[in-house]
Design an enzyme around this catalytic site. Structure first.
Site, PDB file in Angstrom:
ATOM      1  N   PRO A   9       0.797  -1.228   0.000  1.00 17.14           N
ATOM      2  CG  PRO A   9      -0.060  -1.067   2.155  1.00 17.14           C
ATOM      3  CD  PRO A   9       0.581  -2.040   1.199  1.00 17.14           C
ATOM      4  CG  ASN A  10      -0.272   4.416   1.192  1.00 22.47           C
ATOM      5  OD1 ASN A  10      -1.199   4.979   0.607  1.00 22.47           O
ATOM      6  ND2 ASN A  10      -0.403   3.911   2.397  1.00 22.47           N
ATOM      7  NE  ARG A  17       1.033  13.208  -2.071  1.00 20.37           N
ATOM      8  CZ  ARG A  17      -0.078  12.496  -2.041  1.00 20.37           C
ATOM      9  NH1 ARG A  17      -0.451  11.893  -0.931  1.00 20.37           N
ATOM     10  NH2 ARG A  17      -0.809  12.366  -3.115  1.00 20.37           N
ATOM     11  CE1 TYR A  22       8.874   5.108   3.093  1.00 22.64           C
ATOM     12  CE2 TYR A  22       7.419   7.005   2.932  1.00 22.64           C
ATOM     13  CZ  TYR A  22       7.817   5.860   3.578  1.00 22.64           C
ATOM     14  OH  TYR A  22       7.173   5.453   4.719  1.00 22.64           O
ATOM     15  CG  ASN A  73       8.309  -2.150   0.358  1.00 22.10           C
ATOM     16  OD1 ASN A  73       7.747  -2.267   1.453  1.00 22.10           O
ATOM     17  ND2 ASN A  73       8.894  -1.028  -0.041  1.00 22.10           N
ATOM     18  CB  ALA A  76       1.550   0.156   6.479  1.00 20.05           C
ATOM     19  CD  GLU A  97      10.172  -7.565   6.037  1.00 20.13           C
ATOM     20  OE1 GLU A  97       9.823  -8.669   6.516  1.00 20.13           O
ATOM     21  OE2 GLU A  97      10.312  -6.532   6.706  1.00 20.13           O
ATOM     22  CG  HIS A  99      11.029  -2.452   4.582  1.00 17.34           C
ATOM     23  ND1 HIS A  99       9.669  -2.346   4.430  1.00 17.34           N
ATOM     24  CD2 HIS A  99      11.251  -3.587   5.281  1.00 17.34           C
ATOM     25  CE1 HIS A  99       9.094  -3.370   5.031  1.00 17.34           C
ATOM     26  NE2 HIS A  99      10.025  -4.146   5.545  1.00 17.34           N
ATOM     27  CB  SER A 101      12.577   4.040   5.125  1.00 12.09           C
ATOM     28  OG  SER A 101      11.530   3.174   5.581  1.00 12.09           O
ATOM     29  NE  ARG A 106      10.196   5.759   8.615  1.00 10.14           N
ATOM     30  CZ  ARG A 106       9.240   5.649   7.686  1.00 10.14           C
ATOM     31  NH1 ARG A 106       9.318   4.694   6.769  1.00 10.14           N
ATOM     32  NH2 ARG A 106       8.237   6.486   7.668  1.00 10.14           N
TER      33      ARG A 106
HETATM   34  O1  CA2 Z   1      10.401   1.834   3.796  1.00  6.84           O
HETATM   35  C1  CA2 Z   1       9.564   1.144   3.200  1.00  6.84           C
HETATM   36  O2  CA2 Z   1       9.737   0.654   2.082  1.00  6.84           O
HETATM   37  C2  CA2 Z   1       8.190   0.916   3.860  1.00  6.84           C
HETATM   38  O3  CA2 Z   1       7.760  -0.403   3.529  1.00  6.84           O
HETATM   39  C3  CA2 Z   1       7.261   1.951   3.267  1.00  6.84           C
HETATM   40  C4  CA2 Z   1       5.872   1.951   3.897  1.00  6.84           C
HETATM   41  C5  CA2 Z   1       5.973   1.996   5.419  1.00  6.84           C
HETATM   42  O4  CA2 Z   1       4.673   1.870   5.993  1.00  6.84           O
HETATM   43  C6  CA2 Z   1       6.870   0.918   5.972  1.00  6.84           C
HETATM   44  O5  CA2 Z   1       6.948   1.058   7.372  1.00  6.84           O
HETATM   45  C7  CA2 Z   1       8.254   1.019   5.378  1.00  6.84           C
HETATM   46  C8  CA2 Z   1       5.066   3.161   3.432  1.00  6.84           C
HETATM   47  C9  CA2 Z   1       5.021   3.368   1.962  1.00  6.84           C
HETATM   48  C10 CA2 Z   1       4.418   4.717   1.696  1.00  6.84           C
HETATM   49  O6  CA2 Z   1       5.015   5.223   0.535  1.00  6.84           O
HETATM   50  C11 CA2 Z   1       4.808   6.546   0.270  1.00  6.84           C
HETATM   51  C12 CA2 Z   1       5.562   7.063  -0.751  1.00  6.84           C
HETATM   52  C13 CA2 Z   1       5.442   8.383  -1.072  1.00  6.84           C
HETATM   53  C14 CA2 Z   1       4.556   9.194  -0.379  1.00  6.84           C
HETATM   54  C15 CA2 Z   1       3.814   8.668   0.649  1.00  6.84           C
HETATM   55  C16 CA2 Z   1       3.928   7.337   0.974  1.00  6.84           C
END
Ligand code: CA2
Length: 146
Positions: A9-10, A17, A22, A73, A76, A97, A99, A101, A106
């Site tokens: 997701p996202n 953003r 990211y 990936n 969340a 897995e 990520h 970040s 965090r």
């Molecule tokens: O660091 C990562 O790849 C995460 O999987 C990214 C997830 C986060 O919930 C994990 O804890 C770590 C969130 C992805 C959201 O991606 C966005 C990208 C641009 C703008 C907003 C959100």
């Protein structure tokens, strides 16, 4: 050898953003970089992104018939989804897995992963390069050299 790359997701928002967290690469840029490495390694890759937990579960089940393993990936859902963990365990395909970040630098709720215990390995904190490192590690694992 075919590998499935799964974005949760996202991640469709990548590059639009929060570039300080990211990076500036879009999900298409990430896929292109992974695809280039896959060509170098002589493997095929297929990509899937969804914001929906059930769609990710369906995809893992459905793609398992085509792929030897997954680079995941789960966004969340990494920190919440027993359903995705069960799907990955259920299809019995090795997965890494990844990520963008460093989740351990965090919030505490990002330190827990439901997927990590079943993974071949975890790569976190290298931006888009995490996916490429994950793919390389998975292919070496599948080739029996890791
Ligand atoms: O660091 C990562 O790849 C995460 O999987 C990214 C997830 C986060 O919930 C994990 O804890 C770590 C969130 C992805 C959201 O991606 C966005 C990208 C641009 C703008 C907003 C959100």
């Amino acid at each position: 050898m075919r590998i499935g790359v799964v974005h949760g997701p996202n991640l469709n928002l990548l590059g639009t953003r929060e570039p300080e967290v990211y990076g500036r690469a879009t999900v298409d840029d990430v896929n292109a970089a992974v695809g280039a490495l896959a060509a170098e390694l002589g493997v095929e890759v297929e990509f899937f992104q969804s914001n929906h937990e059930g769609a990710l579960v369906d995809h893992v089940q459905e793609a398992a018939g085509r792929v030897r393993g997954f680079v995941v990936n789960a966004g969340a859902y990494t920190h919440t989804s027993i359903a995705l963990r069960d799907a990955l365990a259920g299809v019995a395909r090795p997965y890494v897995e990844v990520h963008l970040s460093n989740v351990f630098a965090r919030e505490r709720f990002r330190h827990r992963s439901y997927l990590a215990p079943g993974a071949v390995g975890v790569v976190s904190g290298f931006g888009a390069e995490s996916y490429r490192l994950g793919l390389r590690g998975l292919v070496e694992y599948l080739n029996g050299s890791a």
